[in-house]
Design a protein around this motif. Structure first.
Motif, PDB file in Angstrom:
ATOM      1  N   GLU A   5      57.628  58.026 -18.933  1.00 29.74           N
ATOM      2  CA  GLU A   5      57.905  58.858 -17.986  1.00 29.74           C
ATOM      3  C   GLU A   5      57.447  58.149 -16.731  1.00 29.74           C
ATOM      4  O   GLU A   5      57.999  58.069 -15.974  1.00 29.74           O
ATOM      5  CB  GLU A   5      57.297  59.473 -18.354  1.00 29.74           C
ATOM      6  N   GLU A   6      56.260  57.189 -16.768  1.00 31.48           N
ATOM      7  CA  GLU A   6      55.496  55.750 -15.263  1.00 31.48           C
ATOM      8  C   GLU A   6      57.427  55.562 -15.195  1.00 31.48           C
ATOM      9  O   GLU A   6      57.163  55.669 -13.801  1.00 31.48           O
ATOM     10  CB  GLU A   6      55.447  55.373 -15.739  1.00 31.48           C
ATOM     11  N   LYS A   7      57.682  55.083 -15.602  1.00 31.51           N
ATOM     12  CA  LYS A   7      59.306  54.226 -15.689  1.00 31.51           C
ATOM     13  C   LYS A   7      60.599  55.076 -14.921  1.00 31.51           C
ATOM     14  O   LYS A   7      60.964  54.687 -14.467  1.00 31.51           O
ATOM     15  CB  LYS A   7      59.983  53.460 -17.029  1.00 31.51           C
ATOM     16  N   GLU A   8      60.442  56.107 -15.744  1.00 27.33           N
ATOM     17  CA  GLU A   8      61.804  56.550 -15.084  1.00 27.33           C
ATOM     18  C   GLU A   8      61.421  57.556 -13.815  1.00 27.33           C
ATOM     19  O   GLU A   8      61.941  57.073 -13.100  1.00 27.33           O
ATOM     20  CB  GLU A   8      61.823  58.209 -16.144  1.00 27.33           C
ATOM     21  N   LYS A   9      60.079  57.452 -13.560  1.00 26.31           N
ATOM     22  CA  LYS A   9      58.835  58.336 -12.578  1.00 26.31           C
ATOM     23  C   LYS A   9      59.613  57.182 -11.131  1.00 26.31           C
ATOM     24  O   LYS A   9      59.737  57.363 -10.283  1.00 26.31           O
ATOM     25  CB  LYS A   9      57.958  58.339 -12.085  1.00 26.31           C
ATOM     26  N   ALA A  10      59.340  55.555 -11.757  1.00 24.05           N
ATOM     27  CA  ALA A  10      59.507  54.987 -10.904  1.00 24.05           C
ATOM     28  C   ALA A  10      61.145  54.750 -10.009  1.00 24.05           C
ATOM     29  O   ALA A  10      60.955  54.298  -9.174  1.00 24.05           O
ATOM     30  CB  ALA A  10      58.809  53.266 -11.254  1.00 24.05           C
ATOM     31  N   GLU A  11      61.941  54.327 -11.346  1.00 25.89           N
ATOM     32  CA  GLU A  11      63.425  54.128 -11.085  1.00 25.89           C
ATOM     33  C   GLU A  11      63.528  55.921 -10.409  1.00 25.89           C
ATOM     34  O   GLU A  11      64.409  55.180  -8.926  1.00 25.89           O
ATOM     35  CB  GLU A  11      63.919  54.401 -12.392  1.00 25.89           C
ATOM     36  N   GLN A  12      62.808  56.549 -10.325  1.00 25.56           N
ATOM     37  CA  GLN A  12      63.740  57.543  -9.415  1.00 25.56           C
ATOM     38  C   GLN A  12      62.879  57.700  -8.137  1.00 25.56           C
ATOM     39  O   GLN A  12      63.515  58.223  -7.030  1.00 25.56           O
ATOM     40  CB  GLN A  12      62.671  58.900 -10.205  1.00 25.56           C
ATOM     41  N   GLU A  13      62.153  56.987  -7.733  1.00 27.35           N
ATOM     42  CA  GLU A  13      60.974  56.951  -6.337  1.00 27.35           C
ATOM     43  C   GLU A  13      62.317  55.872  -6.180  1.00 27.35           C
ATOM     44  O   GLU A  13      62.340  55.693  -4.538  1.00 27.35           O
ATOM     45  CB  GLU A  13      59.510  56.169  -6.886  1.00 27.35           C
ATOM     46  N   GLU A  14      62.411  54.363  -7.380  1.00 24.92           N
ATOM     47  CA  GLU A  14      63.297  53.759  -5.933  1.00 24.92           C
ATOM     48  C   GLU A  14      64.639  54.195  -5.472  1.00 24.92           C
ATOM     49  O   GLU A  14      65.229  54.057  -5.001  1.00 24.92           O
ATOM     50  CB  GLU A  14      63.612  52.431  -7.347  1.00 24.92           C
ATOM     51  N   LYS A  15      65.348  55.004  -6.556  1.00 27.88           N
ATOM     52  CA  LYS A  15      66.341  55.713  -6.047  1.00 27.88           C
ATOM     53  C   LYS A  15      66.552  56.773  -4.933  1.00 27.88           C
ATOM     54  O   LYS A  15      67.150  56.779  -4.197  1.00 27.88           O
ATOM     55  CB  LYS A  15      67.127  57.039  -7.218  1.00 27.88           C
ATOM     56  N   ASP A  16      65.428  57.375  -4.817  1.00 25.81           N
ATOM     57  CA  ASP A  16      64.660  58.521  -3.714  1.00 25.81           C
ATOM     58  C   ASP A  16      64.959  57.681  -2.409  1.00 25.81           C
ATOM     59  O   ASP A  16      65.011  58.058  -1.251  1.00 25.81           O
ATOM     60  CB  ASP A  16      63.403  59.143  -4.136  1.00 25.81           C
TER      61      ASP A  16
END
Length: 313
Positions: free
Chosen positions: A150-161
């Motif tokens: 989840e932390e990895k996905e959150k970090a990836e989503q933040e990068e995408k955002d």
């Protein structure tokens, strides 16, 4: 012998005087070894050689030297003494085992069964505890993996955002730059059209004469003549192609033209709500160039007209 019980056959009872018998056996062997050692040491003594000279008192002359005596034979060894034999140990008779009471044997069996059940329960509890600990470790590892995911996905989503926000900001700046460039181009185009219109007006009206210049200014300003607007609307109506009978449709357009009536710009001021009707009006305006002039031969540089469908039939 121990009587038979429900849990097994007869068993020979354990002897409690085995230590005493063992000590006696060790003592007898020690005495026997001592006698053997003494006998062997006595037989190993070497014999002593003895020599003697005999003198005859009657003989005055010197007697010849006595001959070398022959060696005496070694004495025969004495026979070895017979070892003292230890008396054989007397077998120790076990005391008679009293017969066990059946009730006591039954109680012992029950106690044994109870102890076995207790040990089995303890073993099951131990196995269950180990299984629970393994399961807890697996659950903890699963939660840790899920949290890391989840932390990895959150970090990836933040990068995408962040990338999307940067892209939107870039597009916004680009759109603002394009809008500014478009406004500049429109202003430049309008200035060029105004310049061309002024030049054409000067050419037609003769800008060298002062009176004529005043007339031209008057012809391009002020209130629009109703007859002039009706003539323009009538020509546009003749070129309109639209089949709907919805009389509620109405659109407004601003038309920019040259002094000769040639249309150089069409701008929609108010939409009718129907893209088909708006397109039909724009096409009709374009086909109507050049537009009619006023009675005095002049035109309005910009004129805004309403085109209601109920009036365009």
């Amino acid at each position: 012998m121990k009587p038979a019980t429900a849990d097994g056959p007869y068993k020979v009872p354990r002897q409690h005087n085995g230590l005493r018998s063992g000590l006696m056996a060790v003592a007898m062997h020690a005495v026997l070894l001592m006698f053997l050692w003494v006998g062997v040491s006595w037989q190993n003594n070497e014999p002593t050689e003895v020599q003697a000279e005999i003198w005859d008192m009657k003989v005055q002359d010197a007697a010849p030297p006595a001959p070398t005596p022959e060696p005496k034979p070694a004495p025969e060894p004495e026979p070895e003494p017979e070892p003292v034999k230890a008396p054989p140990p007397q077998p120790v008779q076990a005391p008679p085992v009293p017969k066990e009471d059946p009730e006591i044997a039954l109680e012992r069996l029950k106690a044994k069964k109870k102890e076995e059940d207790r040990q089995e329960k303890l073993e099951q509890a131990r196995l269950k505890k180990e299984a629970d600990e393994k399961l807890a470790k697996l659950e903890a590892k699963k939660k840790a993996d899920q949290k890391a995911k989840e932390e990895k996905e959150k970090a990836e989503q933040e990068e995408k955002d962040k990338a999307l926000a940067a892209e939107k900001e870039k597009d916004k700046k680009k759109a603002a730059a394009e809008k500014l460039a478009k406004e500049k181009a429109e202003k430049a185009d309008k200035a060029a059209k105004d310049k061309a219109f002024a030049a054409e007006m000067s050419r037609i009206t003769g800008s060298a004469a002062k009176g004529t210049t005043g007339t031209a200014a008057q012809s391009t300003g002020g209130k629009v003549d109703g007859g002039y607007a009706s003539k323009i609307r009538a020509k546009i109506k003749s070129n309109l192609v639209y089949g709907s009978q919805d009389d509620s449709l109405a659109a407004s357009y601003t038309i920019t033209q040259l002094p000769t009536g040639e249309i150089i710009g069409i701008r929609k001021v108010k939409s009718s709500g129907s893209s088909a009707y708006d397109s039909a009006i724009e096409n009709a305006i374009s086909k109507s160039s050049p537009l009619p002039t006023k009675n005095d031969g002049t035109v309005e540089r910009e004129i805004t007209l309403d085109f209601k469908l109920k009036e365009m039939h």
